[in-house]
Design a protein around this motif. Structure first.
Motif, PDB file in Angstrom:
ATOM      1  N   PHE A 294      -7.373  -2.008  -4.128  1.00 23.96           N
ATOM      2  CA  PHE A 294      -8.083  -1.736  -3.024  1.00 23.96           C
ATOM      3  C   PHE A 294      -7.594  -2.339  -1.827  1.00 23.96           C
ATOM      4  O   PHE A 294      -7.896  -3.674  -1.752  1.00 23.96           O
ATOM      5  N   PRO A 295      -6.927  -1.784  -0.794  1.00 25.50           N
ATOM      6  CA  PRO A 295      -6.575  -2.622   0.328  1.00 25.50           C
ATOM      7  C   PRO A 295      -7.619  -2.243   1.189  1.00 25.50           C
ATOM      8  O   PRO A 295      -8.721  -1.634   0.949  1.00 25.50           O
ATOM      9  N   LYS A 296      -7.660  -3.178   2.440  1.00 22.13           N
ATOM     10  CA  LYS A 296      -8.599  -2.808   3.348  1.00 22.13           C
ATOM     11  C   LYS A 296      -8.309  -1.676   4.076  1.00 22.13           C
ATOM     12  O   LYS A 296      -7.483  -1.183   4.276  1.00 22.13           O
ATOM     13  N   MET A 297      -9.408  -0.723   4.113  1.00 22.70           N
ATOM     14  CA  MET A 297      -9.185   0.651   4.744  1.00 22.70           C
ATOM     15  C   MET A 297      -9.608   0.771   6.179  1.00 22.70           C
ATOM     16  O   MET A 297     -10.375  -0.015   6.761  1.00 22.70           O
ATOM     17  N   THR A 298      -8.774   1.659   6.851  1.00 22.03           N
ATOM     18  CA  THR A 298      -9.471   2.229   7.938  1.00 22.03           C
ATOM     19  C   THR A 298     -10.233   3.584   7.927  1.00 22.03           C
ATOM     20  O   THR A 298     -10.459   3.868   6.863  1.00 22.03           O
ATOM     21  N   GLY A 299     -10.429   3.939   9.077  1.00 23.39           N
ATOM     22  CA  GLY A 299     -11.456   5.252   9.018  1.00 23.39           C
ATOM     23  C   GLY A 299     -10.600   6.409   8.925  1.00 23.39           C
ATOM     24  O   GLY A 299     -11.112   7.437   8.796  1.00 23.39           O
ATOM     25  N   ASP A 300      -9.245   6.133   9.072  1.00 24.72           N
ATOM     26  CA  ASP A 300      -8.391   7.502   8.998  1.00 24.72           C
ATOM     27  C   ASP A 300      -8.041   7.951   7.581  1.00 24.72           C
ATOM     28  O   ASP A 300      -7.415   6.924   7.009  1.00 24.72           O
ATOM     29  N   LEU A 301      -8.152   8.888   7.008  1.00 22.77           N
ATOM     30  CA  LEU A 301      -8.241   9.213   5.730  1.00 22.77           C
ATOM     31  C   LEU A 301      -6.639   9.645   5.454  1.00 22.77           C
ATOM     32  O   LEU A 301      -6.226   9.539   4.442  1.00 22.77           O
ATOM     33  N   ASP A 306       0.164   8.184   0.199  1.00 27.23           N
ATOM     34  CA  ASP A 306       1.485   7.873  -0.425  1.00 27.23           C
ATOM     35  C   ASP A 306       1.822   6.600  -0.537  1.00 27.23           C
ATOM     36  O   ASP A 306       3.074   6.059  -0.285  1.00 27.23           O
ATOM     37  N   LYS A 307       1.044   5.515  -1.199  1.00 23.93           N
ATOM     38  CA  LYS A 307       1.303   4.232  -1.496  1.00 23.93           C
ATOM     39  C   LYS A 307       1.213   3.876  -2.856  1.00 23.93           C
ATOM     40  O   LYS A 307       1.596   2.819  -3.281  1.00 23.93           O
ATOM     41  N   ILE A 308       0.871   4.854  -3.805  1.00 24.84           N
ATOM     42  CA  ILE A 308       0.801   4.577  -5.227  1.00 24.84           C
ATOM     43  C   ILE A 308       2.244   5.130  -5.742  1.00 24.84           C
ATOM     44  O   ILE A 308       2.648   6.296  -5.442  1.00 24.84           O
ATOM     45  N   GLN A 309       2.844   4.261  -6.744  1.00 23.33           N
ATOM     46  CA  GLN A 309       4.107   4.588  -7.246  1.00 23.33           C
ATOM     47  C   GLN A 309       4.038   5.003  -8.677  1.00 23.33           C
ATOM     48  O   GLN A 309       3.271   4.400  -9.313  1.00 23.33           O
ATOM     49  N   LEU A 310       4.693   6.218  -8.879  1.00 18.32           N
ATOM     50  CA  LEU A 310       4.506   6.846 -10.276  1.00 18.32           C
ATOM     51  C   LEU A 310       5.757   6.371 -11.036  1.00 18.32           C
ATOM     52  O   LEU A 310       6.762   6.697 -10.568  1.00 18.32           O
ATOM     53  N   TYR A 311       5.600   5.898 -12.229  1.00 18.11           N
ATOM     54  CA  TYR A 311       6.705   5.431 -13.193  1.00 18.11           C
ATOM     55  C   TYR A 311       6.588   6.233 -14.436  1.00 18.11           C
ATOM     56  O   TYR A 311       5.404   6.513 -14.881  1.00 18.11           O
ATOM     57  N   LEU A 332      -5.342   4.365  -2.475  1.00 17.10           N
ATOM     58  CA  LEU A 332      -5.204   3.152  -2.957  1.00 17.10           C
ATOM     59  C   LEU A 332      -3.737   2.890  -2.948  1.00 17.10           C
ATOM     60  O   LEU A 332      -2.883   3.703  -2.567  1.00 17.10           O
ATOM     61  N   ARG A 333      -3.414   1.656  -3.515  1.00 15.86           N
ATOM     62  CA  ARG A 333      -2.027   1.188  -3.589  1.00 15.86           C
ATOM     63  C   ARG A 333      -1.774   0.864  -5.323  1.00 15.86           C
ATOM     64  O   ARG A 333      -2.757   0.546  -5.684  1.00 15.86           O
TER      65      ARG A 333
END
Length: 637
Positions: A294-301, A306-311, A332-333
């Motif tokens: 969980f990174p710090k979020m902004t109000g922009d959805l 596109d920060k989660i990497q699928l392996y 999330l990341r």
């Protein structure tokens, strides 16, 4: 030497591969290194179960560029192939070496580590090469090395070769339209993108490092000054990947510092630490590992995705996980790795896969369980982080019914006074004071603490709790809660006078007669623009404001829902802003407006009272604000 035609079902499969099979030509390197890794892990498995009479050692995969010769080499020290196996696995595409291996050793456990298929993955080389050579020597004792060559037609040659070490070397003769793949920077970029966490070390060139056995001594020069001799350097293989990333380890092996270090490895340009992590580890009914942050979020959805990497077994597949990971978690990341996700470049294929849907449900449940445990273990810390994570939780409550049900245990509702309640706690706190005469629980909230301060204070003066709900999707969430929970409604504090928001039985009596109220109504409607304000007379406390501007909850909420991505009622978003002007018939000032004998003074009192009400709602701007200030100064002279 043997010559022949590859057993393919079309006259020439290579143009088809180049044009249609893969959407992105750079995938070829991922496929070839996946095959090399597959071959290496096969050997590891066979040695571990005693079926290979060789030492596994510490094998690596090497990638070399021969720019002058226009060649790219991928070399492994894995299982290798005999000429017969090359004929079977390379020429007869219908067979898959990996599938056969899996079938043979399926009872030996999940650690066999099959990644790809020797087949179409290998032929992706022809997307960038005009000719491909394959030189291989099997790990089996007494076998000879073989060389397979193909120039991109169905014809091939297969002949004996000179190779003393086991394993396979693939040599790509790069085509004229693909010379970018002879650039060191391009190959490094692709290795980092697709193979950064492959389970076998990947060598790409060499680098100089300090000699660990050399300790620089302090010596004196001819003038007697002390100097430290230079640090001795040595040249070592440059291993470009991390074969043992954090998600492949057990949670018991890792501490918070390890998780944070891996976060920085994934996102080297991200300088803020993640708020917390969720370690995924399941082997039934499917295999899945990973770490979500969980990174710090902004109000922009949209900014967060596109920060989660699928392996798939440490091979990068995609970082566009929408439809694979639940949509609300795409903000999330982190990393998700599953051998049950096919190594395929088509995202639509992934989304239609049954295992992927099960994985999506599991991740939703796992995240909900983790949030609940974090809340239970350290509520104070969870409350402190609420504003940075609430957008994900609220989005999840809106989009996933199962998550919505679980979220009752940890979703928080903060008040303007900085207190935090779960829904049940809030219900228990306000049910006696904020239930109206019809038995409906009215949950009051502000969306802007400063702009709605006077309304909030009026509600607090009555002993009511006022929530602070300011995320961009809160209108949608309130709508869902009103439909799923029994007999509740949300009302923003400026939606009406507080006595009207929570109507009790004790109706106040107006000091004005019916005739006086009719006369006052006519005066106000003549002086106040009807296209902006709906005038309504209300009997309130005599010390309450004479004029109060409100915006009906229903209309405002519908407009907000349309403005934040749908919902609401069609066309509401284009309707002009309309406000109610609530006039307190028990106010002394309102009585003076009615009783004054001069039209000019009456207009001035109405204008000043209306502008004060508009000012409290932030509706007085520009020229009208300047005129109000000037008029106010004149009144106090």
């Amino acid at each position: 030497m043997t010559k022949g035609n590859i057993n393919v079902s079309v006259e020439n499969i290579f143009p088809l591969i180049k044009k249609f099979l893969y959407s992105d030509h750079e995938i070829f390197l991922r496929e070839l290194i996946s095959n090399a890794t597959d071959a290496t892990l096969k050997l590891k498995h066979l040695t571990s179960i005693g079926e290979a009479a060789v030492e596994y050692g510490n094998p690596q995969i090497e990638v070399k560029i021969d720019k002058e010769g226009k060649k790219l080499h991928i070399i492994d020290q894995g299982i290798g192939m005999t000429a017969e196996e090359i004929e079977k696995y390379i020429n007869q595409i219908a067979f898959s070496g990996a599938e056969e291996f899996l079938d043979k050793y399926k009872d030996a456990g999940k650690d066999s580590g099959i990644i790809g298929h020797f087949g179409l993955g290998f032929y992706s080389a022809f997307m960038v090469a005009e000719k491909v050579e394959l030189i291989s020597k099997s790990y089996k004792e007494g076998t000879e090395a073989a060389r397979w060559t193909c120039d991109g037609s169905p014809e091939f040659t297969l002949e004996p070769a000179e190779k003393s070490e086991r394993g396979t070397e693939i040599i790509l003769h790069i085509a004229e339209d693909s010379t970018e793949f002879l650039e060191e920077s391009k190959i490094r970029e692709l290795l980092t993108k697709y193979n950064k966490f492959m389970p076998v070390p990947i060598k790409f060139g060499t680098k100089e490092v300090n000699d660990p056995d050399h300790k620089p001594e302090t010596v004196k020069d001819k003038d007697g000054k002390e100097t430290t001799e230079p640090q001795k350097k040595i040249t070592v293989d440059h291993i470009i990947n991390n074969p043992n990333p954090a998600w492949t380890k057990q949670p018991t092996e890792l501490e918070d510092k390890d998780y944070n270090a891996f976060y920085r490895e994934l996102y080297p340009m991200q300088f803020e630490e993640p708020l917390f992590h969720i370690h995924l580890n399941v082997d039934y009914p499917f295999n899945l590992t990973g770490i979500l942050y969980f990174p710090k979020m902004t109000g922009d959805l949209n900014m967060q995705k596109d920060k989660i990497q699928l392996y798939q077994n440490q091979v990068f597949v995609t970082d566009n996980v929408e439809g694979i990971v639940p949509e609300f978690l795409t903000m999330l990341r982190g990393v998700i790795d599953s051998p049950d996700i096919p190594l395929n470049v088509s995202r639509s294929y992934l989304q239609a896969d049954g295992n992927v849907k099960k994985i999506s449900s599991y991740i939703t449940r796992k995240v909900a369980d983790k949030l609940k445990s974090l809340f239970n273990e350290n509520r104070a810390d969870f409350e402190k982080k609420w504003n940075d994570i609430k957008i994900v939780i609220e989005y999840g409550m809106l989009s996933e019914d199962k998550f919505y049900d679980k979220a009752d245990a940890f979703a928080l509702y903060p008040t303007v006074d900085g207190k935090y309640y779960t829904y049940q706690e809030l219900f228990d706190k306000i049910k006696d004071t904020q239930t109206d005469k019809d038995g409906k629980l009215v949950i009051l909230y502000a969306s802007n603490e400063d702009a709605q301060h006077s309304y909030t204070e009026a509600a607090k003066a009555k002993g009511y709790e006022v929530l602070l709900l300011d995320s961009p999707i809160v209108s949608h969430l309130m709508q869902k809660m009103e439909s799923s929970k029994e007999n509740i409604t949300f009302a923003r504090v400026d939606a009406d006078h507080i006595d009207n928001l929570i109507k009790k039985d004790d109706t106040k009596i107006s000091k004005l007669t019916d005739e006086q109220q009719k006369e006052l109504d006519a005066i106000l409607k003549e002086a106040i623009p009807s296209e902006k304000f709906m005038v309504q007379l209300e009997a309130m406390d005599s010390d309450a404001s004479p004029f109060i501007i409100t915006q009906p909850e229903f209309m405002r909420r519908m407009k907000e829902m349309q403005a934040t991505g749908g919902g609401g009622m069609f066309g509401m978003g284009n309707m002009p802003e309309m406000y109610n002007l609530v006039v307190n018939t028990n106010s002394e000032l309102v009585g003076e407006i009615l009783s004054t004998k001069t039209k000019k003074k009456q207009e001035r009192l109405i204008s000043q009272s209306l502008d004060l009400a508009r000012l409290s709602q932030g509706l007085l701007k520009g020229k009208e604000l300047s005129e109000f200030i000037k008029r106010s100064y004149e009144m106090i002279k």
